[in-house]
Design a protein around this motif. Sequence first.
Motif, PDB file in Angstrom:
ATOM      1  N   GLY A  81       1.982  -0.341  13.716  1.00  0.00           N
ATOM      2  CA  GLY A  81       1.031  -1.142  12.970  1.00  0.00           C
ATOM      3  C   GLY A  81       0.777  -2.507  13.567  1.00  0.00           C
ATOM      4  O   GLY A  81       0.157  -3.355  12.924  1.00  0.00           O
ATOM      5  N   ARG A 293      -3.832   0.663  11.150  1.00  0.00           N
ATOM      6  CA  ARG A 293      -3.714   0.659   9.696  1.00  0.00           C
ATOM      7  C   ARG A 293      -3.079   1.931   9.155  1.00  0.00           C
ATOM      8  O   ARG A 293      -2.796   2.038   7.960  1.00  0.00           O
ATOM      9  N   THR A 297      -0.573   2.528   5.537  1.00  0.00           N
ATOM     10  CA  THR A 297      -1.151   3.474   4.584  1.00  0.00           C
ATOM     11  C   THR A 297      -0.125   4.519   4.174  1.00  0.00           C
ATOM     12  O   THR A 297       0.077   4.795   2.979  1.00  0.00           O
ATOM     13  N   ALA A 311      -0.614  -4.154  10.244  1.00  0.00           N
ATOM     14  CA  ALA A 311      -1.997  -4.188   9.773  1.00  0.00           C
ATOM     15  C   ALA A 311      -2.049  -3.602   8.368  1.00  0.00           C
ATOM     16  O   ALA A 311      -1.252  -2.728   8.021  1.00  0.00           O
ATOM     17  N   SER A 313      -2.992  -1.566   4.859  1.00  0.00           N
ATOM     18  CA  SER A 313      -3.236  -0.145   4.629  1.00  0.00           C
ATOM     19  C   SER A 313      -4.694   0.100   4.267  1.00  0.00           C
ATOM     20  O   SER A 313      -5.477  -0.832   4.015  1.00  0.00           O
ATOM     21  N   SER A 318     -10.260  -4.235   2.652  1.00  0.00           N
ATOM     22  CA  SER A 318      -9.728  -5.241   3.559  1.00  0.00           C
ATOM     23  C   SER A 318     -10.769  -5.605   4.594  1.00  0.00           C
ATOM     24  O   SER A 318     -11.525  -4.748   5.065  1.00  0.00           O
ATOM     25  N   TRP A 320      -9.855  -6.677   7.454  1.00  0.00           N
ATOM     26  CA  TRP A 320      -9.069  -6.684   8.677  1.00  0.00           C
ATOM     27  C   TRP A 320      -9.909  -6.234   9.861  1.00  0.00           C
ATOM     28  O   TRP A 320     -10.604  -5.228   9.813  1.00  0.00           O
TER      29      TRP A 320
END
Length: 474
Positions: A81, A293, A297, A311, A313, A318, A320
């Motif tokens: 991640g 991600r 998750t 990162a 989920s 998000s 991100w």
Amino acid sequence: MAVSIAAGCADRSGLRATGSHPGFRGPIVVISLAALGAGSVGGEAGVTPRLDRFVAESTWSGTGVAAASWSTGSLASVWTGVPPSVHGVGHPAHPWLRRDVPTLAEALAGAGFATCAFYASPWSGPRSGLERGFDASRPLHRAGPDRWLAGLPEGPSLTWIELPLPGPDPTAEQAADAAARQDPAATRQTDAAVRQEAGSAASAPVPPFGDRLVNGDRRLGRLLDALGRSGRDAEAIVIVLGDHGEARQDGETVPAGLDLTRDSVAVPLAIRLPDALRPRLRAPAGATVGLDRVPATLLELAGVRPSPSMAPSLLRPSAWAALSEVWFANGYHEIGLYEDGHQLRWRCRFAAADPGFDAAWREALGPDGGLRYGELVARLQADFRARPECVGGEELTLEAWPADGGGLPVHDDALRDRMIERLRTLRHFPPVWSVAPAPPRPALRRREFGALAGWGLPLPAQWLATGRAGGSPG
């Protein structure tokens, strides 16, 4: 239990910790396909019917952005991640995880999941760090993953299967599997025989990429069919992804790992959840998200708290941004940021280009590996440690990713400036592992040489050069 032993994986269902780790307690299966770009999904009719069907039936599907455009660097982000600048798998001369970076498999194993991995390349096998947290990590062969999936143990489990695409000739794979069934001790041959066997496999005829795509799709179908025979298909979380793409320039394939354009980092990503979990995914259907991600998750679905460095989920909205990285290329570093349909690529040149670099890089990632790149990168690292700055200048490229593929140049100063600021907040520059003293190189043990070559996996020169002793990933 016999199936578990035959597949080389252990049943840890008795270690379930449903009280301390509430959440999903069934099978998780992650299937990664090497060098499978997003454009391979839904293409010419009949080429990838099983992949296309899985994508159509999945709970969520979209485009993943790989953290690197070569398999080991990208997969390391799938399992941790975090980007290559953090996990350390930055280039073929440093193809192993840092010891202090936790992995998804380690976290799930700690929560009582039985964990099993089947890798298709020595770059993903012993001492790469990608095997950390798995009860067993075995080379891919025709029967093992299918048997394991068809006889999954009760309780929670995590299975990772790496499919080679491009990959070895399937006829050579069949031969290796048949030999193993007849003589289980084949992987314990003498070193001389092991190396000769590896060389024979490496020189076998290799089908063109289109044929490999068909073969990879068939192999994916067999894995999904095996999971169906387990009787646990409906309760399983299944993720299928490409680990990076493949770009072409002037009719030639761009060396893996040196390019961050859309063709190199955009990959298919499809997630199938049990009915009870389907409402939990919050990412918009068809969205483009970073592969980094995936770990958070799965951990959140399993009721395990992700590391704060991971990162976010896909279980919540998000903003991100997805990052891709190239480290110690031909005198430059490059970072790509994808956000809101656009990609910004920032290149930092810190040394003069070497005319032999591309050939050395291709050789390093080839079937037999090569040592020239290691010598080149040692000089580049010395230059960079002496002055870790962009002495040769910086370059910026801003593109839009239209729905029909490719990249279109964008001239928007406000958007560029906003993405530059976003990139500065996310990038890790210079990466810690690039300026710290070099750690000992991990070395393969005798039995690990045998395990790799016994299944027909060529041994890269980088590993052979390490010898037999010592060393552990930095």
